[in-house]
Design an enzyme around this catalytic site. Structure first.
Site, PDB file in Angstrom:
ATOM      1  CE  LYS A   1     106.117  57.911  89.199  1.00 31.18           C
ATOM      2  NZ  LYS A   1     104.659  58.916  88.838  1.00 31.18           N
TER       3      LYS A   1
ATOM      4  NE  ARG B   1     106.807  62.451  83.284  1.00 30.81           N
ATOM      5  CZ  ARG B   1     107.752  61.935  83.938  1.00 30.81           C
ATOM      6  NH1 ARG B   1     107.855  60.936  84.517  1.00 30.81           N
ATOM      7  NH2 ARG B   1     108.988  62.543  84.112  1.00 30.81           N
TER       8      ARG B   1
HETATM    9  N1  PMM Z   1     106.253  61.517  87.691  1.00 32.21           N
HETATM   10  C1  PMM Z   1     107.516  61.863  87.828  1.00 32.21           C
HETATM   11  C2  PMM Z   1     107.835  63.081  87.173  1.00 32.21           C
HETATM   12  N2  PMM Z   1     106.987  63.821  86.314  1.00 32.21           N
HETATM   13  N3  PMM Z   1     104.848  64.107  85.498  1.00 32.21           N
HETATM   14  C3  PMM Z   1     103.525  63.484  85.393  1.00 32.21           C
HETATM   15  N4  PMM Z   1     102.663  63.983  84.527  1.00 32.21           N
HETATM   16  N5  PMM Z   1     103.284  62.307  85.980  1.00 32.21           N
HETATM   17  C4  PMM Z   1     104.056  61.639  86.695  1.00 32.21           C
HETATM   18  O1  PMM Z   1     103.672  60.536  87.224  1.00 32.21           O
HETATM   19  C5  PMM Z   1     105.219  62.158  87.064  1.00 32.21           C
HETATM   20  C6  PMM Z   1     105.563  63.270  86.293  1.00 32.21           C
HETATM   21  C7  PMM Z   1     108.522  61.152  88.635  1.00 32.21           C
HETATM   22  O2  PMM Z   1     109.792  61.188  88.197  1.00 32.21           O
HETATM   23  P1  PMM Z   1     110.473  60.660  86.922  1.00 32.21           P
HETATM   24  O3  PMM Z   1     110.805  61.728  85.984  1.00 32.21           O
HETATM   25  O4  PMM Z   1     111.996  60.387  87.438  1.00 32.21           O
HETATM   26  O5  PMM Z   1     109.767  59.502  86.487  1.00 32.21           O
END
Ligand code: PMM
Length: 262
Positions: free
Chosen positions: A204, A243
């Site tokens: 991020k 994640r």
């Molecule tokens: N961040 C993204 C997408 N899904 N789901 C959860 N639970 N927590 C997060 O911080 C989160 C998420 C951001 O997009 P990416 O898939 O490109 O990392």
């Protein structure tokens, strides 16, 4: 939790796993590298992203969920749509990861309640187009905890048992860097809400500028070491899940953390 974005436009890996066979192969690789969960998403949440329609989202995620769940892997589906959640659970997903915590689709909570899937409720204040305008808090930790508590109340009222609910502070969603750092520091407080905590720092933007200037800031493909450091920190803070896009670096960080802890 290893991330497979079956999207043409996600901020860090958009387009890399857009073809279903490539996405399945990538999910298998992340599992072989040590991911316990594979999170499959068909919609980019990057600021300004155009939402795919539901048919397109289903087309992207369901075959990938089916193949990886069929391998015996634990799969979560990253979706804000009840219809996609239902189809993914029918295809073998065990977890619904909804970045809107059930707010984007009023049908989500009831649909998940009718399954035995677990539900990740992330802190969210609106779709990505104008999410930075919503990055206003009196006290970010108290406000996020209160808003997550409100989601838990709504989700349990809809029939999702509290032990099925996992909370996520939603780093980067309606948050500027100092909000993200404050929430990371407060992970133990989030745990006090009584639910498992999932956290996503991976690649991020708030990691880009740490120790750098605008000219030397880390690109999206240069943030995996910084991500792994936050993973070790989150483990120390007692979170249930982390994640990440790059599983290898985080597994290394967690191995070192475990060794440190004897
Ligand atoms: N961040 C993204 C997408 N899904 N789901 C959860 N639970 N927590 C997060 O911080 C989160 C998420 C951001 O997009 P990416 O898939 O490109 O990392």
């Amino acid at each position: 939790m290893g991330v497979v974005n079956v999207t043409p436009d996600s901020f860090s890996d958009g387009g890399s796993w857009f073809d279903p066979d490539t996405a399945v192969a990538h999910g298998r690789l992340l599992a072989a590298q040590g991911a316990d969960l594979i999170d499959i998403g068909g919609e980019s949440t990057r600021p300004g992203a155009v939402r795919p329609d539901e048919a397109e989202e289903l087309r992207r995620v369901v075959p990938v969920v089916e193949a990886l769940a069929g391998d015996g892997l634990t799969v979560s589906v990253d979706t804000m749509r009840a219809g996609v959640a239902a189809a993914a659970v029918a295809a073998g997903a065990r977890i619904v990861n909804d970045v809107s915590g059930g707010l984007a689709d009023p049908a989500m909570a009831a649909v998940v309640a009718d399954t035995d899937a677990e539900f990740v409720a992330m802190h969210w204040r609106g779709h990505s187009g104008d999410m930075y305008a919503r990055a206003r808090y009196d006290d970010v930790v108290a406000d996020v905890c209160r808003e997550l508590g409100d989601r838990v109340a709504a989700l349990t009222a809809a029939g999702i048992a509290p032990e099925r609910i996992i909370l996520d502070p939603g780093l980067g969603f309606a948050k500027v860097p100092e909000h993200n750092w404050a929430l990371l520091r407060a992970l133990p407080t989030l745990g006090d809400l009584g639910h498992r905590v999932l956290v996503g720092t991976s690649r991020k933007r708030f990691l880009a500028l740490v120790g750098r200037t605008q000219e030397t800031m880390r690109g999206t493909d240069e943030r995996d070491v910084a991500t792994a450091v936050t993973s070790a920190y989150a483990a120390q803070a007692g979170v249930w899940g982390i994640r990440v896009h790059d599983v290898v670096a985080t597994v290394d960080a967690l191995d070192v953390w475990e060794a440190m802890n004897g």
